[in-house]
Design a protein around this motif. Sequence first.
Motif, PDB file in Angstrom:
ATOM      1  N   ALA A 129      11.195   0.311  14.265  1.00  0.00           N
ATOM      2  CA  ALA A 129      11.413   1.730  14.622  1.00  0.00           C
ATOM      3  C   ALA A 129      10.512   2.860  13.885  1.00  0.00           C
ATOM      4  N   LEU A 130       9.974   3.888  14.360  1.00  0.00           N
ATOM      5  CA  LEU A 130       9.303   4.574  13.653  1.00  0.00           C
ATOM      6  C   LEU A 130      10.144   5.556  12.709  1.00  0.00           C
ATOM      7  N   LYS A 131       9.787   5.603  11.558  1.00  0.00           N
ATOM      8  CA  LYS A 131      10.365   6.623  10.708  1.00  0.00           C
ATOM      9  C   LYS A 131       9.828   7.591  10.147  1.00  0.00           C
ATOM     10  N   HIS A 132      10.723   8.603   9.471  1.00  0.00           N
ATOM     11  CA  HIS A 132       9.985   9.888   8.852  1.00  0.00           C
ATOM     12  C   HIS A 132       9.091   9.268   7.599  1.00  0.00           C
ATOM     13  N   GLY A 133       7.924   9.955   7.852  1.00  0.00           N
ATOM     14  CA  GLY A 133       6.914   9.620   6.888  1.00  0.00           C
ATOM     15  C   GLY A 133       5.681   9.234   7.501  1.00  0.00           C
ATOM     16  N   LYS A 134       4.638   8.480   6.754  1.00  0.00           N
ATOM     17  CA  LYS A 134       3.629   8.065   7.370  1.00  0.00           C
ATOM     18  C   LYS A 134       3.787   6.605   7.697  1.00  0.00           C
ATOM     19  N   ASN A 135       3.707   6.280   8.767  1.00  0.00           N
ATOM     20  CA  ASN A 135       3.971   4.894   9.380  1.00  0.00           C
ATOM     21  C   ASN A 135       2.516   4.193   9.574  1.00  0.00           C
ATOM     22  N   ARG A 136       2.670   3.067   8.963  1.00  0.00           N
ATOM     23  CA  ARG A 136       1.184   2.390   9.012  1.00  0.00           C
ATOM     24  C   ARG A 136       1.500   1.029   9.619  1.00  0.00           C
ATOM     25  N   ILE A 137       0.942   0.695  10.803  1.00  0.00           N
ATOM     26  CA  ILE A 137       1.419  -0.726  11.517  1.00  0.00           C
ATOM     27  C   ILE A 137      -0.048  -1.502  11.393  1.00  0.00           C
ATOM     28  N   THR A 138       0.096  -2.592  10.731  1.00  0.00           N
ATOM     29  CA  THR A 138      -1.235  -3.517  10.845  1.00  0.00           C
ATOM     30  C   THR A 138      -0.945  -4.677  11.594  1.00  0.00           C
ATOM     31  N   VAL A 139      -1.862  -5.373  12.432  1.00  0.00           N
ATOM     32  CA  VAL A 139      -1.860  -6.607  13.137  1.00  0.00           C
ATOM     33  C   VAL A 139      -2.689  -7.885  12.630  1.00  0.00           C
ATOM     34  N   GLU A 140      -2.181  -8.975  12.597  1.00  0.00           N
ATOM     35  CA  GLU A 140      -3.111 -10.153  12.321  1.00  0.00           C
ATOM     36  C   GLU A 140      -2.632 -11.135  13.188  1.00  0.00           C
ATOM     37  N   HIS A 141      -3.677 -12.231  13.084  1.00  0.00           N
ATOM     38  CA  HIS A 141      -3.213 -13.578  13.799  1.00  0.00           C
ATOM     39  C   HIS A 141      -3.861 -14.644  13.255  1.00  0.00           C
TER      40      HIS A 141
END
Length: 258
Positions: A242-254
């Motif tokens: 869930a995106l929250k207040h502030g700077k959200n950073r989402i990274t993906v790896e495999h």
Amino acid sequence: MRQFELINADGERWNVTEAKTFLHSVSGLGYEFTQDIQRYGDNYDTYYEVLAQKKVTGKVYFGEDASGDYHRFIRFLQNKPLRLAYKPENETYYLSGNVAIVGKAETEAKTATIEFRGSTPWYKVVNTFNNGILPDNGGFSYTFDFFFTEDAPQTVFVDSDSYTESPVRFEIYGPCINPSWTQYVDNKVVCTGKVNITVPSNRKLVVDTTGMTPSITEVDLANRFVQDLYGFSDFSTPRFMALKHGKNRITVEHDGNN
């Protein structure tokens, strides 16, 4: 001029700011909290608070072909679920739900009173795509009601000024092996997830918290369901973001080659 539209389950739109069906006298566009208050002497404290269900009401005036447009309008509303689109200026906001009341009186043949009951708060939809995450044009997209700021290989940023958490539909395109993701808020890890499966090049992994029940599925490129992947997910991780207040950073790896 403000605009209202209704969108049915097939994505068809009905403009209710046209002469044939004009929505007016609209109320309920704000918000309300249901609260339980505890008194302590001369002081009061809120110990329970929840956002009340949205109820948007208004009157629809039907134009020259009032009877025909009214019956076509009723049939349109029966194709549920619905979304109410509201564009007060330059941005469009949505409310998912259904029209629960259509009030009609014989003495007002060209007017009906409607009540739209929301199943969500008001939200704004933003879609973005980053194809620098996985090989062979792989990538992911997500939907949220905040502002997209920038993107970089394997990472996206969502700068949210809202204190209300936002559900996310998160898509990872194949080919990829055992894809995983990490969400940071103001550089602190708040969520991780992983699915132990190989996603082929013509499929994508979808992690979705926008519905009543969070889900992890595999779909094809036309968004047709292939299989439920919840049982293949790593249960030692929260998985659902869930995106929250502030700077959200989402990274993906495999586990393959990026």
